[in-house]
Design a protein around this motif. Structure first.
Motif, PDB file in Angstrom:
ATOM      1  N   ALA A  11       0.827  -1.205   0.000  1.00 14.67           N
ATOM      2  CA  ALA A  11       0.000   0.000   0.000  1.00 14.67           C
ATOM      3  C   ALA A  11       0.864   1.258   0.000  1.00 14.67           C
ATOM      4  CB  ALA A  11      -0.929  -0.003   1.211  1.00 14.67           C
ATOM      5  N   VAL A  12       1.959   1.230   0.737  1.00 15.82           N
ATOM      6  CA  VAL A  12       2.854   2.398   0.779  1.00 15.82           C
ATOM      7  C   VAL A  12       3.521   2.604  -0.576  1.00 15.82           C
ATOM      8  CG1 VAL A  12       5.013   3.261   1.771  1.00 15.82           C
ATOM      9  CG2 VAL A  12       3.217   2.354   3.260  1.00 15.82           C
ATOM     10  N   ARG A  13       3.955   1.515  -1.213  1.00 16.84           N
ATOM     11  CA  ARG A  13       4.571   1.657  -2.548  1.00 16.84           C
ATOM     12  C   ARG A  13       3.563   2.213  -3.548  1.00 16.84           C
ATOM     13  NH1 ARG A  13       6.878  -3.447  -1.320  1.00 16.84           N
ATOM     14  NH2 ARG A  13       5.489  -4.530  -2.771  1.00 16.84           N
ATOM     15  N   ILE A  14       2.321   1.775  -3.441  1.00 13.66           N
ATOM     16  CA  ILE A  14       1.289   2.302  -4.333  1.00 13.66           C
ATOM     17  C   ILE A  14       1.074   3.788  -4.064  1.00 13.66           C
ATOM     18  CG2 ILE A  14      -1.202   2.261  -4.757  1.00 13.66           C
ATOM     19  CD1 ILE A  14      -1.052  -0.789  -4.542  1.00 13.66           C
ATOM     20  N   ALA A  15       1.031   4.179  -2.785  1.00 17.37           N
ATOM     21  CA  ALA A  15       0.866   5.599  -2.456  1.00 17.37           C
ATOM     22  C   ALA A  15       2.013   6.420  -3.038  1.00 17.37           C
ATOM     23  CB  ALA A  15       0.797   5.776  -0.942  1.00 17.37           C
ATOM     24  N   GLU A  16       3.219   5.879  -3.007  1.00 20.20           N
ATOM     25  CA  GLU A  16       4.369   6.572  -3.580  1.00 20.20           C
ATOM     26  C   GLU A  16       4.210   6.764  -5.085  1.00 20.20           C
ATOM     27  OE1 GLU A  16       7.669   4.996  -0.295  1.00 20.20           O
ATOM     28  OE2 GLU A  16       7.456   4.005  -2.253  1.00 20.20           O
ATOM     29  N   ARG A  17       3.681   5.739  -5.771  1.00 19.26           N
ATOM     30  CA  ARG A  17       3.469   5.866  -7.215  1.00 19.26           C
ATOM     31  C   ARG A  17       2.356   6.870  -7.517  1.00 19.26           C
ATOM     32  NH1 ARG A  17       7.314   6.006  -9.293  1.00 19.26           N
ATOM     33  NH2 ARG A  17       6.265   5.954 -11.332  1.00 19.26           N
ATOM     34  N   ILE A  18       1.289   6.861  -6.731  1.00 18.58           N
ATOM     35  CA  ILE A  18       0.217   7.833  -6.953  1.00 18.58           C
ATOM     36  C   ILE A  18       0.755   9.250  -6.758  1.00 18.58           C
ATOM     37  CG2 ILE A  18      -2.051   8.643  -6.197  1.00 18.58           C
ATOM     38  CD1 ILE A  18      -2.615   5.777  -5.218  1.00 18.58           C
TER      39      ILE A  18
ATOM     40  N   ALA B 292       3.674  10.275  -7.201  1.00 18.31           N
ATOM     41  CA  ALA B 292       4.588  10.641  -8.293  1.00 18.31           C
ATOM     42  C   ALA B 292       3.863  10.825  -9.617  1.00 18.31           C
ATOM     43  CB  ALA B 292       5.660   9.552  -8.444  1.00 18.31           C
ATOM     44  N   VAL B 293       2.896   9.968  -9.925  1.00 21.01           N
ATOM     45  CA  VAL B 293       2.264   9.939 -11.249  1.00 21.01           C
ATOM     46  C   VAL B 293       0.976  10.765 -11.294  1.00 21.01           C
ATOM     47  CG1 VAL B 293       1.257   8.413 -13.005  1.00 21.01           C
ATOM     48  CG2 VAL B 293       3.263   7.676 -11.723  1.00 21.01           C
TER      49      VAL B 293
ATOM     50  N   GLU C  85      -3.883   5.357   7.208  1.00 19.74           N
ATOM     51  CA  GLU C  85      -2.890   6.164   7.924  1.00 19.74           C
ATOM     52  C   GLU C  85      -1.519   6.061   7.262  1.00 19.74           C
ATOM     53  OE1 GLU C  85      -1.188   6.723  12.480  1.00 19.74           O
ATOM     54  OE2 GLU C  85      -3.309   6.261  12.121  1.00 19.74           O
ATOM     55  N   ALA C  86      -1.111   4.856   6.879  1.00 17.56           N
ATOM     56  CA  ALA C  86       0.204   4.673   6.254  1.00 17.56           C
ATOM     57  C   ALA C  86       0.271   5.351   4.894  1.00 17.56           C
ATOM     58  CB  ALA C  86       0.515   3.183   6.125  1.00 17.56           C
ATOM     59  N   MET C  87      -0.774   5.216   4.087  1.00 19.13           N
ATOM     60  CA  MET C  87      -0.783   5.872   2.776  1.00 19.13           C
ATOM     61  C   MET C  87      -0.837   7.391   2.923  1.00 19.13           C
ATOM     62  SD  MET C  87      -3.315   3.374   0.538  1.00 19.13           S
ATOM     63  CE  MET C  87      -2.829   4.039  -1.070  1.00 19.13           C
ATOM     64  N   GLY C  88      -1.598   7.865   3.901  1.00 16.01           N
ATOM     65  CA  GLY C  88      -1.712   9.297   4.109  1.00 16.01           C
ATOM     66  C   GLY C  88      -0.390   9.944   4.496  1.00 16.01           C
ATOM     67  N   ARG C  89       0.430   9.203   5.234  1.00 13.69           N
ATOM     68  CA  ARG C  89       1.743   9.725   5.611  1.00 13.69           C
ATOM     69  C   ARG C  89       2.581  10.033   4.375  1.00 13.69           C
ATOM     70  NH1 ARG C  89       4.053   5.963  10.588  1.00 13.69           N
ATOM     71  NH2 ARG C  89       2.387   6.385  12.119  1.00 13.69           N
ATOM     72  N   VAL C  90       2.491   9.167   3.371  1.00 13.99           N
ATOM     73  CA  VAL C  90       3.261   9.369   2.145  1.00 13.99           C
ATOM     74  C   VAL C  90       2.891  10.703   1.513  1.00 13.99           C
ATOM     75  CG1 VAL C  90       3.679   8.501  -0.191  1.00 13.99           C
ATOM     76  CG2 VAL C  90       3.546   6.895   1.740  1.00 13.99           C
TER      77      VAL C  90
ATOM     78  N   ARG D   1       5.161  14.483   1.333  1.00 19.74           N
ATOM     79  CA  ARG D   1       5.469  15.122   0.053  1.00 19.74           C
ATOM     80  C   ARG D   1       4.741  16.450  -0.122  1.00 19.74           C
ATOM     81  NH1 ARG D   1       6.554  10.129   0.107  1.00 19.74           N
ATOM     82  NH2 ARG D   1       7.910   9.038  -1.387  1.00 19.74           N
ATOM     83  N   GLY D   2       4.133  16.930   0.946  1.00 23.46           N
ATOM     84  CA  GLY D   2       3.454  18.212   0.895  1.00 23.46           C
ATOM     85  C   GLY D   2       2.165  18.208   0.105  1.00 23.46           C
TER      86      GLY D   2
END
Length: 481
Positions: free
Chosen positions: A126-133, A135-136, A154-159, A163-164
């Motif tokens: 889920a965190v890796r997916i949040a990172e891709r969202i 970015a893309v 909560e974990a995805m929201g932190r990402v 990143r602001g």
């Protein structure tokens, strides 16, 4: 407007499409393209056939549907992203539920040791997916369906915040809205005209007031045993306990308040819920000739760049999906399977409280999809509304920190979801919330760092795991730490 669903081969995706087809609002802000992403092409084709039939039967404009196994391709240009993945598929769920039961503690998808195991496996993906969202599609709003919804949100929201990008990850669940609507019907009120005071974490919440015309009708309901036991939560918990509690708990609190009975029912059942769904959904996908065998699951092992894009699937009216069953047969198989799934929901808890059957109004589904569509409409059209959602606490619940994701009524508009003040929370409720938040935070730490100590803490601190040694054995049996 483009909506992307991650886990697009999942069984409940047709419910989302049904909601989109029924959206009769102004064209501006309405979904015109649905992109389904999954790592399993066979499952995408199967669900694509079901959606094709839905589009064929619809008389108005239908969102075009595109399917792909490439994550970045699915995300580009998305205005909203639904995250509905199941890492490890139903085979993983089966292990999450069976391993704790061998130790005599609760094995359930989102609650107890089973929920912790599911979270430990899901969070890194889920965190890796949040990172891709981020970015893309940094301007996209992420609506998280993925369980365990509280800790994943909560974990995805932190990402996003790191990143602001602000609070653009919102978790949803259909349990609170179902409870609220059933309680309103029990007091003779229109569910759409009542106000609800609900507080908690995902799958750990309480309905504290049902207000109509400025008057709280819940005390009268709690004092009326026949009315109270006329609907699902009343039957689950019993009028005596609900009267003593002074609130209506989310159905998942049955696993806490009646833990011994729940464990006995699960242990004595012919199959766990995961095993039942593995067989049932395996049969559904096999019937459609699309592969995705019994252990498969939407988005399992999902990650960026996993495959090549494809335009197969229904394009508003037609379908390019592959397989043996046509759209009408695919839809009939899906509807039959869906009804069986709903009828057997939380069957072990009902068995532990008398073996009653669910009411027809509880089999209509439309829970997740109603909440998701209302959330999308409020944001995209600036249609201000109040919804029970999973969002960062800020100052809504005293006793929890600002970034802790809670499940409370929120005011939603084009700026997103803002939690409404819950006021003082009963000590027993706040105590459970704090305990579970510590579990969630430990699981998030373990998933990020690979720390066995954090993973052990997540399991051992859970109120439904009664021994540190039991927690250690469960962790060893699950592997990975």
């Amino acid at each position: 407007m483009r909506l992307t669903v991650l886990g697009g081969g999942g069984f409940r995706v047709p419910l989302v499409y049904r909601a989109l087809l029924g959206d009769s609002g102004e064209p501006e802000g309405r979904c015109t393209e649905l992109v389904l992403h999954d790592t399993d092409r066979g499952r995408l084709d199967a669900i694509g056939a079901v959606l094709a039939h839905q589009a064929e039967q619809h008389t108005g404009p239908a969102p075009a549907v595109r399917t792909t196994t490439d994550l970045d391709e699915a995300l580009r240009g998305a205005h909203f992203v639904f995250s509905a993945i199941r890492v490890g598929g139903l085979e993983g769920r089966t292990r999450d539920e069976r391993i704790p039961l061998t130790e005599g503690v609760l094995g359930q998808e989102t609650v107890g040791a089973g929920g912790v195991l599911y979270g430990l496996r899901t969070l890194p993906v889920a965190v890796r997916i949040a990172e891709r969202i981020a970015a893309v599609a940094p301007d996209a709003w992420v609506i998280n369906f993925t369980n365990p919804a509280g800790m994943v949100t909560e974990a995805m929201g932190r990402v996003f915040r790191e990143r602001g990008l602000g609070d653009r990850v919102i978790g949803i669940c259909d349990s609170p809205v179902g409870l609220c609507r059933r309680a309103a019907r029990a007091v003779g009120a229109d569910p759409d005209r009542a106000d609800y005071d609900y507080v908690g974490l995902n799958h750990l919440g309480w309905l504290r007031r049902v207000t109509v015309g400025g008057r709280d009708l819940l005390p009268g309901l709690l004092a009326d045993a026949p009315a109270l036991e006329s609907f699902e939560e009343g039957k689950l918990f019993g009028a005596e306990w609900l009267g003593a509690l002074g609130a209506l708990p989310n159905e998942y609190l049955h696993y806490y308040y009646f833990n011994r009975e729940s464990v006995a029912a699960l242990t004595g059942a012919d199959a766990t819920r995961g095993e039942f769904l593995r067989t049932q959904q395996g049969r559904f996908y096999a019937e459609l000739g699309r592969g995705g065998g019994p252990g498969a699951g939407p988005g399992h092992g999902a990650g960026p760049g996993s495959g090549s894009p494809s335009d197969a699937g229904p394009g508003g009216r037609g379908s390019g999906s592959r397989g043996t069953a046509g759209p009408a047969a695919a839809y009939e198989a899906w509807e039959r399977t869906r009804l069986e799934r709903e009828q057997t929901y939380m069957a072990e808890s009902r068995e532990a409280t008398g073996g009653w059957q669910r009411d027809s109004c509880d089999l209509d589904c439309g829970g997740y999809d109603r909440v998701a569509l209302a959330l999308m409409r409020a944001i995209s059209r600036n249609e201000r509304t109040t919804l029970i959602l999973n969002v960062p606490n800020r100052t809504a619940v005293p006793g929890l920190d600002a970034d802790a994701v809670v499940e409370v009524p929120c005011l939603v508009d084009a700026g997103g979801a803002r939690p409404l003040a819950a006021g003082a929370v009963a000590p027993d409720q706040l105590g459970l919330m704090l305990s579970l938040k510590a579990v969630e935070r430990s699981a998030i730490e373990a998933a990020a760092s690979g720390s066995r100590a954090a993973a052990l803490r997540a399991l051992a601190l859970h109120p439904l795991v009664d021994s540190v040694r039991v927690a250690g054995r469960i962790l060893d049996a699950a592997g990975g730490y």
